[in-house]
Design a protein around this motif. Sequence first.
Motif, PDB file in Angstrom:
ATOM      1  N   ARG A 172       0.839  -1.200   0.000  1.00  0.00           N
ATOM      2  CA  ARG A 172       0.000   0.000   0.000  1.00  0.00           C
ATOM      3  C   ARG A 172       0.875   1.252   0.000  1.00  0.00           C
ATOM      4  NH1 ARG A 172      -5.104   0.743  -1.476  1.00  0.00           N
ATOM      5  NH2 ARG A 172      -4.553   2.835  -0.785  1.00  0.00           N
ATOM      6  N   MET A 173       1.869   1.279   0.875  1.00  0.00           N
ATOM      7  CA  MET A 173       2.736   2.449   0.964  1.00  0.00           C
ATOM      8  C   MET A 173       3.504   2.663  -0.339  1.00  0.00           C
ATOM      9  SD  MET A 173       6.296   2.799   1.481  1.00  0.00           S
ATOM     10  CE  MET A 173       7.267   4.285   1.578  1.00  0.00           C
ATOM     11  N   LEU A 174       4.052   1.586  -0.908  1.00  0.00           N
ATOM     12  CA  LEU A 174       4.819   1.715  -2.147  1.00  0.00           C
ATOM     13  C   LEU A 174       3.934   2.188  -3.295  1.00  0.00           C
ATOM     14  CD1 LEU A 174       6.998  -1.537  -1.941  1.00  0.00           C
ATOM     15  CD2 LEU A 174       7.750   0.816  -1.508  1.00  0.00           C
ATOM     16  N   GLY A 175       2.702   1.690  -3.349  1.00  0.00           N
ATOM     17  CA  GLY A 175       1.796   2.113  -4.404  1.00  0.00           C
ATOM     18  C   GLY A 175       1.322   3.541  -4.224  1.00  0.00           C
ATOM     19  N   GLU A 176       1.017   3.921  -3.005  1.00  0.00           N
ATOM     20  CA  GLU A 176       0.558   5.285  -2.743  1.00  0.00           C
ATOM     21  C   GLU A 176       1.648   6.312  -3.033  1.00  0.00           C
ATOM     22  OE1 GLU A 176      -2.405   3.887   0.918  1.00  0.00           O
ATOM     23  OE2 GLU A 176      -0.701   5.222   1.311  1.00  0.00           O
ATOM     24  N   ASP A 177       2.892   5.969  -2.718  1.00  0.00           N
ATOM     25  CA  ASP A 177       3.981   6.934  -2.853  1.00  0.00           C
ATOM     26  C   ASP A 177       4.635   6.919  -4.230  1.00  0.00           C
ATOM     27  OD1 ASP A 177       3.337   7.309  -0.241  1.00  0.00           O
ATOM     28  OD2 ASP A 177       5.364   7.071   0.544  1.00  0.00           O
ATOM     29  N   GLY A 178       4.469   5.849  -4.993  1.00  0.00           N
ATOM     30  CA  GLY A 178       5.039   5.790  -6.333  1.00  0.00           C
ATOM     31  C   GLY A 178       6.526   6.091  -6.341  1.00  0.00           C
ATOM     32  N   SER A 179       6.940   7.022  -7.193  1.00  0.00           N
ATOM     33  CA  SER A 179       8.359   7.368  -7.294  1.00  0.00           C
ATOM     34  C   SER A 179       8.876   8.044  -6.034  1.00  0.00           C
ATOM     35  CB  SER A 179       8.594   8.277  -8.501  1.00  0.00           C
ATOM     36  OG  SER A 179       7.833   9.475  -8.385  1.00  0.00           O
ATOM     37  N   GLY A 180       7.972   8.514  -5.180  1.00  0.00           N
ATOM     38  CA  GLY A 180       8.392   9.119  -3.924  1.00  0.00           C
ATOM     39  C   GLY A 180       8.989   8.127  -2.947  1.00  0.00           C
ATOM     40  N   ALA A 181       8.832   6.837  -3.227  1.00  0.00           N
ATOM     41  CA  ALA A 181       9.412   5.796  -2.372  1.00  0.00           C
ATOM     42  C   ALA A 181      10.739   5.292  -2.917  1.00  0.00           C
ATOM     43  CB  ALA A 181       8.440   4.631  -2.227  1.00  0.00           C
ATOM     44  N   ALA A 182      11.367   6.063  -3.803  1.00  0.00           N
ATOM     45  CA  ALA A 182      12.592   5.605  -4.465  1.00  0.00           C
ATOM     46  C   ALA A 182      13.759   5.426  -3.508  1.00  0.00           C
ATOM     47  CB  ALA A 182      12.975   6.583  -5.575  1.00  0.00           C
ATOM     48  N   TYR A 183      13.664   5.963  -2.290  1.00  0.00           N
ATOM     49  CA  TYR A 183      14.728   5.727  -1.313  1.00  0.00           C
ATOM     50  C   TYR A 183      14.764   4.269  -0.862  1.00  0.00           C
ATOM     51  CZ  TYR A 183      10.896   6.228   2.067  1.00  0.00           C
ATOM     52  OH  TYR A 183       9.719   6.090   2.762  1.00  0.00           O
ATOM     53  N   VAL A 184      13.688   3.522  -1.099  1.00  0.00           N
ATOM     54  CA  VAL A 184      13.697   2.069  -0.903  1.00  0.00           C
ATOM     55  C   VAL A 184      14.328   1.454  -2.145  1.00  0.00           C
ATOM     56  CG1 VAL A 184      12.289  -0.006  -0.633  1.00  0.00           C
ATOM     57  CG2 VAL A 184      11.651   2.108   0.561  1.00  0.00           C
ATOM     58  N   HIS A 185      15.429   0.753  -1.959  1.00  0.00           N
ATOM     59  CA  HIS A 185      16.155   0.212  -3.115  1.00  0.00           C
ATOM     60  C   HIS A 185      15.401  -0.950  -3.753  1.00  0.00           C
ATOM     61  CE1 HIS A 185      19.712  -0.264  -5.596  1.00  0.00           C
ATOM     62  NE2 HIS A 185      19.625  -1.573  -5.396  1.00  0.00           N
ATOM     63  N   ALA A 186      14.836  -1.819  -2.931  1.00  0.00           N
ATOM     64  CA  ALA A 186      14.044  -2.943  -3.427  1.00  0.00           C
ATOM     65  C   ALA A 186      13.190  -3.454  -2.277  1.00  0.00           C
ATOM     66  CB  ALA A 186      14.929  -4.058  -3.975  1.00  0.00           C
ATOM     67  N   ALA A 187      12.110  -4.166  -2.630  1.00  0.00           N
ATOM     68  CA  ALA A 187      11.176  -4.641  -1.615  1.00  0.00           C
ATOM     69  C   ALA A 187      10.675  -6.028  -1.987  1.00  0.00           C
ATOM     70  CB  ALA A 187      10.002  -3.670  -1.478  1.00  0.00           C
ATOM     71  N   ALA A 188      10.148  -6.724  -0.994  1.00  0.00           N
ATOM     72  CA  ALA A 188       9.548  -8.040  -1.219  1.00  0.00           C
ATOM     73  C   ALA A 188       8.344  -8.188  -0.304  1.00  0.00           C
ATOM     74  CB  ALA A 188      10.557  -9.157  -0.950  1.00  0.00           C
ATOM     75  N   ALA A 189       7.224  -8.619  -0.870  1.00  0.00           N
ATOM     76  CA  ALA A 189       6.006  -8.888  -0.104  1.00  0.00           C
ATOM     77  C   ALA A 189       5.687 -10.369  -0.233  1.00  0.00           C
ATOM     78  CB  ALA A 189       4.849  -8.038  -0.614  1.00  0.00           C
ATOM     79  N   ILE A 190       5.606 -11.050   0.898  1.00  0.00           N
ATOM     80  CA  ILE A 190       5.451 -12.503   0.922  1.00  0.00           C
ATOM     81  C   ILE A 190       4.080 -12.875   1.485  1.00  0.00           C
ATOM     82  CG2 ILE A 190       6.451 -14.672   1.702  1.00  0.00           C
ATOM     83  CD1 ILE A 190       8.313 -12.880  -0.065  1.00  0.00           C
ATOM     84  N   SER A 191       3.326 -13.645   0.719  1.00  0.00           N
ATOM     85  CA  SER A 191       2.007 -14.128   1.162  1.00  0.00           C
ATOM     86  C   SER A 191       1.109 -12.988   1.626  1.00  0.00           C
ATOM     87  CB  SER A 191       2.161 -15.168   2.281  1.00  0.00           C
ATOM     88  OG  SER A 191       2.901 -16.288   1.849  1.00  0.00           O
TER      89      SER A 191
END
Length: 359
Positions: A172-191
């Motif tokens: 939700r946070m990554l989608g809401e923030d879009g390119s504004g979350a670019a300080y996160v290098h990579a992410a993983a959502a499990i189950s």
Amino acid sequence: MTQLPHHRLPYAIQADPDSAHGYGEGTPMPWWLRGGHAQTIIPARFTRRPPRVGFRRERWATPDQDFIDLDWTTHAVQADTPLVVMFHGLEGDSGSHYAQALMHALSLRGWQGVIPHFRGCSGELNLAPRFYHSGDSAEIRWVLERMRQHHCAGGRKLLVVGISLGGNALLRMLGEDGSGAAYVHAAAAISAPLDLAAGGAALSAGFNLVYTRMFLQTLKRKSLAKLEQFPGLFDRDAMLASRDLYAFDNVVTAPLHGFADTDDYWRRAASKPVLRDIAVPTLVLNARNDPFLPARHLPGPADASAQVWLEQPEHGGHVGFMTPPAGWRRHLPLQADGRFGGHIEWLPARILKFFDSMM
């Protein structure tokens, strides 16, 4: 940066010499571990775990005069390595099997890990008239921005993992923030329960009520304690009478966190609608036999941006993904110590392999 194939749907199960089923890339699961329920329960409760990881606890004051507790790994950290933040699942904590497995894998690499606990999940009841919820993107955002400011200066990479509920809130946070979350290098959502309404319905019927009752035991206990802090905060009798998450969320979770009711909460907090807006390289891994979310409700290529890697193996259960021991012991369901044969190290290895490909 190595690009992995996007949107492999369904995930191509590759045959293993000793197994006709597995998690892809030639990785088998125990031959005797059949069905989504067994693949969920046995890895969580009855199999061998990696050596227990030690933590150092830190408490952060929140902007709303509350607190969260964070558990930091204490092993030696190599220079110039990333920080891995893991958000746990519903009623989970740093002792959960998946948390221990991932933090142990980080210790073998010399990477630092930290597990922020959602409100009330660290063993001490939080102070504010609220708990946590599946769409708590504001909490995720606040934690990660503070991590960036205080722990990722000088170009240190920030890698983020969300498990189950924590995965949905992260997406939700990554989608809401879009390119504004670019300080996160990579992410993983499990189950992650990407479609909360579908997942809630699944958990309200049949054998799945076993999981629901387990969750409600601790949720109701915390709710009673919250009523001692804030008498009249919600209807005590209605809360105690709830027999599924729909009823509980209608009385407690939804009104405490600004939603009109359960339907409004599950609709607005679901992460599936915002997968198209994610701009950070993100692995979204869901087993197609996960009891918490029927496969027909999983996203397809049209539901996600080009930065989202959808992986949907046929097997794995809910945060299970158990693999057999090496050698002849793989043929034995029970081992000499009385535990089921196998380990839970495939999942952290898969997460870290994805992160490696993004470095």
